[in-house]
Design an enzyme around this catalytic site. Structure first.
Site, PDB file in Angstrom:
ATOM      1  N   CYS A 108       0.847  -1.179   0.000  1.00  9.52           N
ATOM      2  CA  CYS A 108       0.000   0.000   0.000  1.00  9.52           C
ATOM      3  C   CYS A 108       0.886   1.233   0.000  1.00  9.52           C
ATOM      4  CB  CYS A 108      -0.874   0.043   1.248  1.00  9.52           C
ATOM      5  SG  CYS A 108      -2.043  -1.324   1.327  1.00  9.52           S
ATOM      6  N   GLY A 165      -0.063   0.024  -5.035  1.00  7.02           N
ATOM      7  CA  GLY A 165      -1.396  -0.555  -4.874  1.00  7.02           C
ATOM      8  C   GLY A 165      -2.349   0.029  -5.888  1.00  7.02           C
ATOM      9  N   ASN A 174      -0.087   0.481   5.940  1.00  6.03           N
ATOM     10  CA  ASN A 174       0.727  -0.320   5.025  1.00  6.03           C
ATOM     11  C   ASN A 174       1.454  -1.363   5.858  1.00  6.03           C
ATOM     12  OD1 ASN A 174       3.791   0.360   3.140  1.00  6.03           O
ATOM     13  ND2 ASN A 174       2.395  -1.345   3.011  1.00  6.03           N
ATOM     14  N   GLY A 175       1.251  -2.627   5.508  1.00  5.43           N
ATOM     15  CA  GLY A 175       1.886  -3.700   6.273  1.00  5.43           C
ATOM     16  C   GLY A 175       0.878  -4.784   6.561  1.00  5.43           C
ATOM     17  N   TYR A 226      12.887  -4.639  -5.320  1.00  8.32           N
ATOM     18  CA  TYR A 226      11.818  -4.570  -6.315  1.00  8.32           C
ATOM     19  C   TYR A 226      10.722  -3.544  -6.026  1.00  8.32           C
ATOM     20  CZ  TYR A 226       7.424  -5.881  -8.585  1.00  8.32           C
ATOM     21  OH  TYR A 226       6.242  -5.841  -9.254  1.00  8.32           O
TER      22      TYR A 226
END
Ligand code: SF4
Length: 467
Positions: free
Chosen positions: A10, A37, A111-112, A248
């Site tokens: 995210c 996202g 986020n996570g 990445y």
């Protein structure tokens, strides 16, 4: 990397800047982080009295237009782009999550991925209607809100959370940012002439003209409002940021731990050339993550660097296609060889990772079909053998090609003339050294994963993969 890529997680953005068009700034900040996202996007804005939330499924540019942005007026805002790592793709799961008791409100973006969801849900008393861990965290905060200042409540709730969490949240007046004690997912702070900005990646600070100040520290809670920026620690820092962000996930123009992601990837290519040299005529990168590393490989090996694959940037992220057969077709839509560049050449092809192996197999076949004499695959990380529990949607262990096969077997499966992976040490060195989470490579999870959470995905499938 193609259709089988680990899914980004995210993107977070927050801004406190009275007098600025905070919704528009947030829109730009989310747009810069669209790669993190693509399933939903949302913005929450407060004018000091009320929080207004607008969110929907789709890309940032599909969810918002001039008319919707014009209705989002205020002094502070948070925004979120989502790829679902927990819960399904529904409007309810889009973020920011919003909770109110009629007098006080809180909006939150996460986020996570938390690993103690069941334990937290029981604290809310009985079965929770929350469908995501982010919803649960917002519920825990809202349940304690009452008359208490939001930072006081957050300091009670945050130490209870286990797993990976970078958070932006707000009440009517203040913006908050917090990062788990391991700092698994990134979160940075920038300064505007009239306020402050927080974002998952520094590229989002750049796009709104903010000057990067620093990262939110692991275990730190930051509050930003008309009293300025203040910092409180809710846990000791035990930093293990995700090394896969460097390999990445993050944009090359972002900085992680003060280091350029592009430069780290280039260094991965340089080390890869030393670890896995090969006689060849041309080094190419798999677009777009592989380009920087391919340049580094060319620099050290002395083999010319060139373009060999074209990526159609307008093809939607192929991972939204549900079946393997559709995924197989997706990669062909997205990547096309440049026959005139590669015909009769011995190629070094640099890519960031191999997950299931199907994309690499297709790339090798497409390059051979287009006339390549030899195809030597070089990967800028070690074999991915373990799933991620901290917010990256990797396949289960059973689907990871390196969980069952050794390097020679993988080379045989993808049909390459040779295959070389960057060593764990080489990857960490290129990322700037220090401690990282690298559990998907070595299975050593820095935040314990409760047995129930990992039961299925940690089991290794009996017998070898047959392809
Ligand atoms: S397991 Fe891998 S992808 Fe997940 S946080 Fe750790 S390094 Fe990153």
């Amino acid at each position: 990397m193609g259709a089988e890529s680990p899914k980004e997680e995210c993107g977070l953005f927050g801004v406190w800047a009275p007098g600025e068009d905070v919704a528009r700034l947030t829109y730009f900040g989310l747009f810069a982080q669209q790669h993190r996202g693509q399933e939903s996007a949302g913005i929450a804005v407060s004018d000091g009295r009320n929080i207004l939330v607008y969110k929907d499924l789709g890309l940032v540019s599909q969810v918002f237009n001039e008319a919707t942005l014009a209705t989002l007026r205020g002094d502070l805002a948070i925004g979120h782009t989502r790829y679902s790592t927990t819960g399904s793709t529904t409007w309810e799961n889009a973020q920011p999550v919003f909770k109110t008791d009629g007098r006080r409100s809180v909006a939150l973006g996460h986020n996570g991925n938390l690993v103690n969801v069941a334990e937290l849900a029981s604290r809310l008393g009985g079965p929770s209607s929350a469908t995501t861990d982010s919803d649960l965290v917002t519920g825990l905060i809202a349940a304690e809100l009452g008359e208490a200042p939001l930072d006081e409540v957050a300091l009670r709730v945050l130490p209870e959370l286990r797993g990976a969490f970078s958070l932006v949240f707000m009440d009517e007046r203040s913006l908050f940012a917090a990062r788990d004690p391991n700092g698994v997912r990134p979160l940075s702070i920038g300064r505007l002439p009239t306020g402050f900005v927080v974002a998952s990646e520094t590229c989002a600070l750049d796009i709104v003209g903010a000057t990067p100040i620093r990262e939110v520290e692991p275990g730190e809670l930051v509050r930003i409002d008309d009293r300025g920026l203040s910092s409180t620690r809710f846990a000791d820092a035990t930093p293990t940021p995700c090394v896969f962000e460097v390999v990445y996930l993050s944009r090359p123009d972002s900085r992680l731990q003060g280091r350029s992601v592009h430069e780290s990837r280039r260094e991965m290519g340089r080390i890869l050339a030393r670890e896995h040299p090969v006689e060849a005529d041309l080094v190419i990168g798999v677009p777009t993550t592989g380009h920087a590393a391919a340049q580094g490989y060319a620099e050290v090996s002395g083999i010319p660097y060139g373009e060999g694959l074209h990526k159609n940037g307008y093809v939607g992220r192929t991972f939204i296609q549900p079946s393997q057969s559709l995924r197989d077709r997706g990669v062909k839509l997205k990547l096309n060889p440049l026959p005139d560049s590669i015909r009769n050449k011995r190629l070094v092809v640099v890519d960031d990772s191999i997950v299931r192996g199907t994309t690499t197999k297709q790339i090798v076949a497409a390059l051979r079909e287009a006339g390549a004499a030899e195809v030597h695959i070089r990967i800028t990380c070690p074999p991915v053998r373990w799933p991620c529990f901290y917010g990256i949607d990797m396949p289960t262990r059973q689907e990871l090609i390196a969980a069952d096969l050794d390097v020679e077997q993988i080379r045989d499966y993808v049909g390459a003339d040779s295959l070389g992976y960057l060593s764990l040490e080489g990857m960490v060195e290129a990322a700037g050294g220090g401690t990282f989470c690298r559990a998907c490579f070595d299975g050593r999870y820095p935040i314990p994963v409760p047995a129930g959470v990992g039961k299925f995905v940690l089991e290794q499938r009996p017998g070898a993969r047959t392809g």
